[in-house]
Design a protein around this motif. Structure first.
Motif, PDB file in Angstrom:
ATOM      1  N   PHE A 146       0.825  -1.198   0.000  1.00  0.00           N
ATOM      2  CA  PHE A 146       0.000   0.000   0.000  1.00  0.00           C
ATOM      3  C   PHE A 146       0.868   1.260   0.000  1.00  0.00           C
ATOM      4  CE2 PHE A 146      -3.291  -2.952   1.366  1.00  0.00           C
ATOM      5  CZ  PHE A 146      -4.356  -2.499   0.621  1.00  0.00           C
ATOM      6  N   THR A 147       2.086   1.107   0.423  1.00  0.00           N
ATOM      7  CA  THR A 147       2.967   2.268   0.456  1.00  0.00           C
ATOM      8  C   THR A 147       3.288   2.725  -0.955  1.00  0.00           C
ATOM      9  OG1 THR A 147       3.933   1.319   2.432  1.00  0.00           O
ATOM     10  CG2 THR A 147       5.102   3.145   1.417  1.00  0.00           C
ATOM     11  N   ARG A 183       1.799   1.493  -3.571  1.00  0.00           N
ATOM     12  CA  ARG A 183       0.644   1.218  -4.421  1.00  0.00           C
ATOM     13  C   ARG A 183       0.996   0.240  -5.539  1.00  0.00           C
ATOM     14  NH1 ARG A 183      -4.662   3.963  -3.963  1.00  0.00           N
ATOM     15  NH2 ARG A 183      -4.405   5.098  -2.065  1.00  0.00           N
ATOM     16  N   ILE A 195       0.902  -3.926  -6.737  1.00  0.00           N
ATOM     17  CA  ILE A 195       0.482  -5.310  -6.526  1.00  0.00           C
ATOM     18  C   ILE A 195       1.436  -6.169  -7.343  1.00  0.00           C
ATOM     19  CG2 ILE A 195      -1.329  -7.012  -6.907  1.00  0.00           C
ATOM     20  CD1 ILE A 195      -3.365  -4.747  -6.673  1.00  0.00           C
ATOM     21  N   LEU A 202      -5.835 -10.571  -1.505  1.00  0.00           N
ATOM     22  CA  LEU A 202      -5.274  -9.222  -1.387  1.00  0.00           C
ATOM     23  C   LEU A 202      -5.318  -8.656   0.022  1.00  0.00           C
ATOM     24  CD1 LEU A 202      -6.503  -7.123  -4.427  1.00  0.00           C
ATOM     25  CD2 LEU A 202      -4.191  -7.337  -3.592  1.00  0.00           C
ATOM     26  N   SER A 213      -1.883  -8.220   2.700  1.00  0.00           N
ATOM     27  CA  SER A 213      -1.294  -6.936   2.339  1.00  0.00           C
ATOM     28  C   SER A 213      -0.361  -6.464   3.442  1.00  0.00           C
ATOM     29  CB  SER A 213      -2.404  -5.914   2.103  1.00  0.00           C
ATOM     30  OG  SER A 213      -3.268  -5.893   3.189  1.00  0.00           O
ATOM     31  N   THR A 214       0.551  -5.612   3.063  1.00  0.00           N
ATOM     32  CA  THR A 214       1.520  -5.102   4.025  1.00  0.00           C
ATOM     33  C   THR A 214       1.467  -3.593   4.054  1.00  0.00           C
ATOM     34  OG1 THR A 214       3.181  -4.988   2.318  1.00  0.00           O
ATOM     35  CG2 THR A 214       3.106  -6.986   3.645  1.00  0.00           C
ATOM     36  N   ALA A 215       1.942  -3.077   5.167  1.00  0.00           N
ATOM     37  CA  ALA A 215       1.917  -1.606   5.274  1.00  0.00           C
ATOM     38  C   ALA A 215       3.034  -1.013   4.445  1.00  0.00           C
ATOM     39  CB  ALA A 215       2.081  -1.215   6.726  1.00  0.00           C
ATOM     40  N   GLN A 253     -11.585  -6.419  -4.869  1.00  0.00           N
ATOM     41  CA  GLN A 253     -10.859  -6.422  -3.599  1.00  0.00           C
ATOM     42  C   GLN A 253     -10.632  -5.008  -3.100  1.00  0.00           C
ATOM     43  OE1 GLN A 253     -10.106  -9.377  -1.988  1.00  0.00           O
ATOM     44  NE2 GLN A 253     -11.431 -10.092  -3.613  1.00  0.00           N
ATOM     45  N   ASP A 272      -1.485   8.690  -1.597  1.00  0.00           N
ATOM     46  CA  ASP A 272      -0.547   7.579  -1.746  1.00  0.00           C
ATOM     47  C   ASP A 272       0.287   7.398  -0.494  1.00  0.00           C
ATOM     48  OD1 ASP A 272      -1.480   7.183  -4.234  1.00  0.00           O
ATOM     49  OD2 ASP A 272       0.104   8.306  -5.233  1.00  0.00           O
ATOM     50  N   GLU A 273      -0.196   7.949   0.599  1.00  0.00           N
ATOM     51  CA  GLU A 273       0.576   7.831   1.838  1.00  0.00           C
ATOM     52  C   GLU A 273       0.596   6.378   2.313  1.00  0.00           C
ATOM     53  OE1 GLU A 273       2.224  10.350   3.427  1.00  0.00           O
ATOM     54  OE2 GLU A 273       1.749  11.388   1.573  1.00  0.00           O
ATOM     55  N   VAL A 274       1.417   6.158   3.310  1.00  0.00           N
ATOM     56  CA  VAL A 274       1.538   4.802   3.862  1.00  0.00           C
ATOM     57  C   VAL A 274       0.197   4.338   4.435  1.00  0.00           C
ATOM     58  CG1 VAL A 274       2.641   3.433   5.651  1.00  0.00           C
ATOM     59  CG2 VAL A 274       3.932   5.159   4.411  1.00  0.00           C
ATOM     60  N   MET A 275      -0.209   3.168   4.061  1.00  0.00           N
ATOM     61  CA  MET A 275      -1.475   2.655   4.573  1.00  0.00           C
ATOM     62  C   MET A 275      -1.300   1.222   5.054  1.00  0.00           C
ATOM     63  SD  MET A 275      -4.257   4.023   1.927  1.00  0.00           S
ATOM     64  CE  MET A 275      -3.312   3.543   0.528  1.00  0.00           C
ATOM     65  N   ALA A 276      -1.952   0.942   6.138  1.00  0.00           N
ATOM     66  CA  ALA A 276      -1.917  -0.423   6.668  1.00  0.00           C
ATOM     67  C   ALA A 276      -3.048  -1.219   6.027  1.00  0.00           C
ATOM     68  CB  ALA A 276      -2.110  -0.362   8.174  1.00  0.00           C
ATOM     69  N   PRO A 277      -3.024  -2.534   6.168  1.00  0.00           N
ATOM     70  CA  PRO A 277      -4.159  -3.321   5.700  1.00  0.00           C
ATOM     71  C   PRO A 277      -5.440  -2.815   6.350  1.00  0.00           C
ATOM     72  CG  PRO A 277      -2.351  -4.744   6.257  1.00  0.00           C
ATOM     73  CD  PRO A 277      -1.947  -3.356   6.670  1.00  0.00           C
TER      74      PRO A 277
END
Lengths: 199, 667
Positions: free
Chosen positions: A6-7, A9, A11, A193, A197-199, B291, B323-328
């Motif tokens: 997610f950091t 973006r 996959i 997904l 997912s990871t931070a 998802q 687009d900042e850091v995001m956790a699940p």
């Protein structure tokens, strides 16, 4: 390997084609390579060396572009089917997000299929992965051969697919079933997904 | 957010045939009188048969018929995006409002709404509104409405209530017309037989047909002679059907590529017209979207849940938009909601302590939890500090023995793991056995923990605090003050006996602390069950923890206490004195120390060192058993025969100022 980052973006899905020698794993990748527009595929790399056995696999990177704001990449690998390349197989399996088990449908190859499947489970365990948690699909290749030489989907499911994972009949040379298989494993992988997912 | 209408897509450029005539007529009817005939109009059919063409043709025609008529065309992706943005901002109404002035809404490819119930619900609301206000909606899909997976039944009924028409693959005549039209557009000149030959191939959709035409055009462009019908057939024979199109260079299976992994020569001489990769990509996109959609909907739901209650949701909005850091997602939303829970606790606490400060903005911002906690702590401290453990009872001065080992062990466990092991911890024992000392030892141990607030007081102090709160009518402040401590240590809880209101308040506080995992340590001179006038609820809760008995000092304890006392004062202890004093019976440590003190005072008065001899002379001489064996001394209800004093500490050896006392009594 992180499936979703997610950091950044991104996959990234690493899918490994596993199976006994000559079952058609590389043929699968080459068929896919031939169908992907040039801008979407990286150079397909096949590495083989007699002196360094650890580098012996096929690698095909696919750029699927932006999907829902995520840069999506697929990395397709094959492992060498030959028994003596087990170290390489184990290495390639590291960080796999999904596995396509390419079985040779010929009746006389059943033992090789079973042996390779057992080898897959052992190598996954050695990598700290549990086959029960990993998206796996089965592809029964060479279904175009005369019926008296091959086993049916049901017979192969009974022999190999006791966890009742998705299975596909294929003729990788003509391309029949190749993308269906890829779609099948992709769907399983992508549906995880949010779980991995990871931070 | 929307796509412009392509002017090339008009009814005039649409090739009409039997397979699409119904759809074409319905589309024209809708375009010429939007909202009046078929509403909604639903067009379905496989990809490449002109659905989008018809959709845009409707829009173009409607705009040309009525100048200024508002038409909006959206792919389902654009529809979804608009919906997500609106819900993320907590402005679902703005999403509905944006279509208020639209006369004709065209939505393409709604099969991608499969499994998206919230968006389906929104489309249903929108469609109902359109029908009521006479606005027209046209939708397309590659399957009939009923075949779209997991579709809202009400939406299906609504769609079926309009007109559902299909477009089928082109028949031969239609294929011929399409080929002629496109050949003309391209400026390619084919013999009529060639067009006829190509039209003879049954293809699934118009795009495939145009693909064949393109190949012929390309072939003719590099040939010196025009393509003939036979050449076209020969060329297209292996092109169609698609599954025969892939022709490996080497067909024998024995020559499979694994024999030569370096060989990167493409296996196939050409690609089939069917775009398997595009199909795969579409499939992957759909799965990823589903998802990600789940992820976005979860964020949006949380934003919608908390924003109306006044909480800042910037963290979630940022996660959704940037687009900042995001956790699940579960971790992200879970942490956010946990922070809100903590803020609510803090706000509640502040309401009790200082209600006027309970609406501080910090209590509504999950990114300022620490600040909210600080505000509450500050407010509580402003009410006045509660007493802590006394320095007079230092841990080093406490002497451990078999008489108090259980209690001491419990102290260790409590100090290392407060609130978890023994809660409440109740020390029970007679006077002078060290209960109060041990209570303060626990307090000192706990006070060494970081940010750990220990209140250590007598029951009388507790009752005084309570009375003060009653007098000042500040119950909430009293509860808040005590409720914030991390450990509450109260001495002599037997003093609560018979005080019903005080017991009520104590019971409330006790429960609250235990539920919050705070440590409670108490002392009591008898077993809780033996305290008359103590509420049964309190008794049972005391017994629910650990009731640790401190017994009267045994010889070892007495000896240790005497040695420690003498060493503290003289640096050494005479063994004879220690043995003699340790052999004297004593019901409490306090009694032992009183005995030592008596010897020390006598030694001091005579100017000699304290010794066993002096002690014998002093103690046995003070009670001359041999001289007056019949006399006994009665003190505090304890009758002691000479030489058999059971409770030395109960004996009053020196009466202070007896003369003054007598005068006082006489006056």
């Amino acid at each position: 390997m992180s499936l979703v980052n997610f950091t950044t973006r991104e996959i990234t899905c690493k899918i490994v084609y596993y199976g006994p020698g000559r079952s058609g794993k590389t043929t699968n990748l080459q068929y896919i390579y031939g169908r992907v527009p040039e801008g979407r595929r990286g150079r397909m790399v096949s590495l083989a060396t007699k002196t360094d056995r650890t580098l012996f696999f096929d690698f095909l990177p696919l750029e699927l572009g932006q999907i829902s704001g995520f840069t999506t990449r697929f990395q397709l690998y094959t492992v060498p089917g030959q028994v003596y390349y087990n170290a390489t197989r184990k290495l390639v399996l590291q960080g796999a997000d999904g596995v396509v088990f390419v079985a040779d449908s010929q009746a006389r190859q059943l033992d090789e299929n079973i042996e390779s499947l057992q080898n897959l489970q052992i190598n996954l365990l050695d990598n700290g992965m549990d086959v029960r948690d990993l998206p796996v699909v089965y592809q029964y290749n060479k279904q175009d051969l005369p019926q008296d030489l091959i086993l049916s989907k049901r017979e192969l499911d009974d022999a190999l697919n006791f966890r009742q994972r998705p299975s596909f009949q294929a003729d990788a040379l003509s391309g029949s079933g190749v993308f269906e298989t890829l779609k099948g494993v992709s769907e399983l992988v992508l549906r995880r997904l949010s779980e991995v997912s990871t931070a | 957010m929307t796509t412009d209408l392509n002017p090339r897509y008009s009814f005039e450029t649409f090739v009409l045939g039997e397979p699409n005539r119904v759809a074409y007529n319905a589309a024209r009817s809708v375009a010429e009188s939007p909202g009046a005939s078929y509403n909604p109009l639903f067009i379905f059919g496989p990809t490449g048969l002109g659905k989008t063409h018809l959709l845009m043709a409707i829009g173009n025609r409607a705009q040309s018929v009525s100048e200024g008529f508002s038409v909006e065309y959206l792919t389902v992706d654009e529809f979804l995006e608009a919906y997500q943005v609106a819900t993320a901002m907590g402005q679902a109404d703005s999403f509905r409002n944006r279509f208020e002035g639209v006369g004709l809404l065209l939505v393409d490819d709604i099969q991608f709404l499969a499994h998206r119930r919230p968006v389906q619900g929104e489309l249903l609301r929108l469609l109902s509104g359109f029908q009521e206000s006479g606005q027209q909606m046209v939708l397309t899909s590659d399957t009939p409405p009923a075949d779209i997976e997991d579709m809202d039944e009400r939406l299906l009924r609504k769609l079926d209530g309009g007109l559902v028409v299909d477009v089928a693959p082109p028949d031969r005549e239609m294929r011929r017309q399409i080929l002629e039209q496109r050949a003309e557009e391209r400026g390619a000149d084919f013999e009529a037989e060639v067009i006829e030959a190509v039209a003879a191939f049954e293809v699934g959709n118009v795009r495939e047909l145009l693909g064949l035409l393109n190949r012929l055009a390309a072939f003719q462009a590099v040939s010196e002679t025009p393509v003939t019908a036979d050449a076209a057939r020969a060329m297209l024979d292996w092109e169609v059907p698609a599954e025969e199109a892939v022709m490996p260079i080497e067909t024998p299976r024995a020559a499979e590529v694994e024999d030569d992994p370096f060989d990167m020569t493409p296996l196939f001489i050409d690609m089939p017209e069917t775009d398997e990769f595009a199909d795969f990509l579409s499939d992957v996109s759909s799965t990823v979207e589903q998802q990600i959609e789940v992820w976005r909907e979860r964020l949006a739901a949380s934003i919608l849940r908390w924003q109306p209650e006044g909480y800042r949701t910037a963290r979630l909005e940022q996660a959704m938009q940037s687009d900042e850091v995001m956790a699940p997602i579960e971790r992200l939303v879970g942490q956010f909601e946990a922070d809100i829970g903590r803020l609510q606790e803090m706000q509640e606490a502040m309401r009790e302590v200082a209600p006027e400060r309970a609406n501080d903005i910090a209590f509504f911002d999950p990114d300022r939890v620490a600040e909210a906690e600080h505000l509450v702590q500050k407010a509580v401290r402003e009410l006045g500090a509660l007493p802590g453990p006394s320095e007079a009872y230092s841990p080093g001065a406490f002497v451990e023995s078999g008489a108090n080992r259980v209690a001491v062990t419990a102290v260790g466990a409590t100090v290392s793991d407060p609130g978890k092991r023994y809660n409440p911890l109740v020390f029970v024992g007679g006077p002078g056995v060290g209960k109060t000392h041990l209570l303060h030892v626990v307090g000192h141990g706990l006070a060494t923990r970081d940010n750990f607030w220990v209140a250590c007081m007598s029951t009388q102090q507790f009752l005084d605090e309570l009375q003060q709160a009653i007098d000042d009518d500040r119950w909430d402040a009293f509860r808040a003050r005590f409720g914030k401590v991390d450990a509450l240590l109260i001495d002599d809880v037997q003093l609560l006996a018979g005080r019903r209101h005080s017991q009520e308040e104590f019971f409330y506080l006790f429960n609250r602390l235990l539920e919050a995992g705070k440590q409670v340590v108490l002392t009591c001179n008898v077993s809780p069950r033996d305290i008359e006038g103590l509420d049964e609820r309190i008794v049972s809760r005391f017994e629910g923890g650990l009731v640790a008995q401190l017994d009267s000092p045994d010889r070892d304890l007495r000896r240790a206490v005497i040695i420690k006392r003498l060493e503290d004062l003289y640096g050494a202890a005479e063994l004879d004195l220690v043995d003699y004093l340790a052999a004297r019976p004593a019901s409490s440590v306090r009694g032992v120390l009183g005995l030592v003190q008596r010897v020390l005072s006598a030694a001091d008065a005579r100017g000699v060192d304290p010794s066993g001899r002096l002690a014998r002379e002093l103690i046995e001489g003070a009670i001359p058993a041999r001289e007056d064996g019949s006399r006994s001394i009665r003190t505090s209800g304890v009758t002691s025969a000479p030489g058999v004093i059971h409770s030395q500490d109960k004996v009053i050896w020196r009466w202070p100022d007896p003369v003054e006392r007598i005068i006082e009594e006489l006056v």
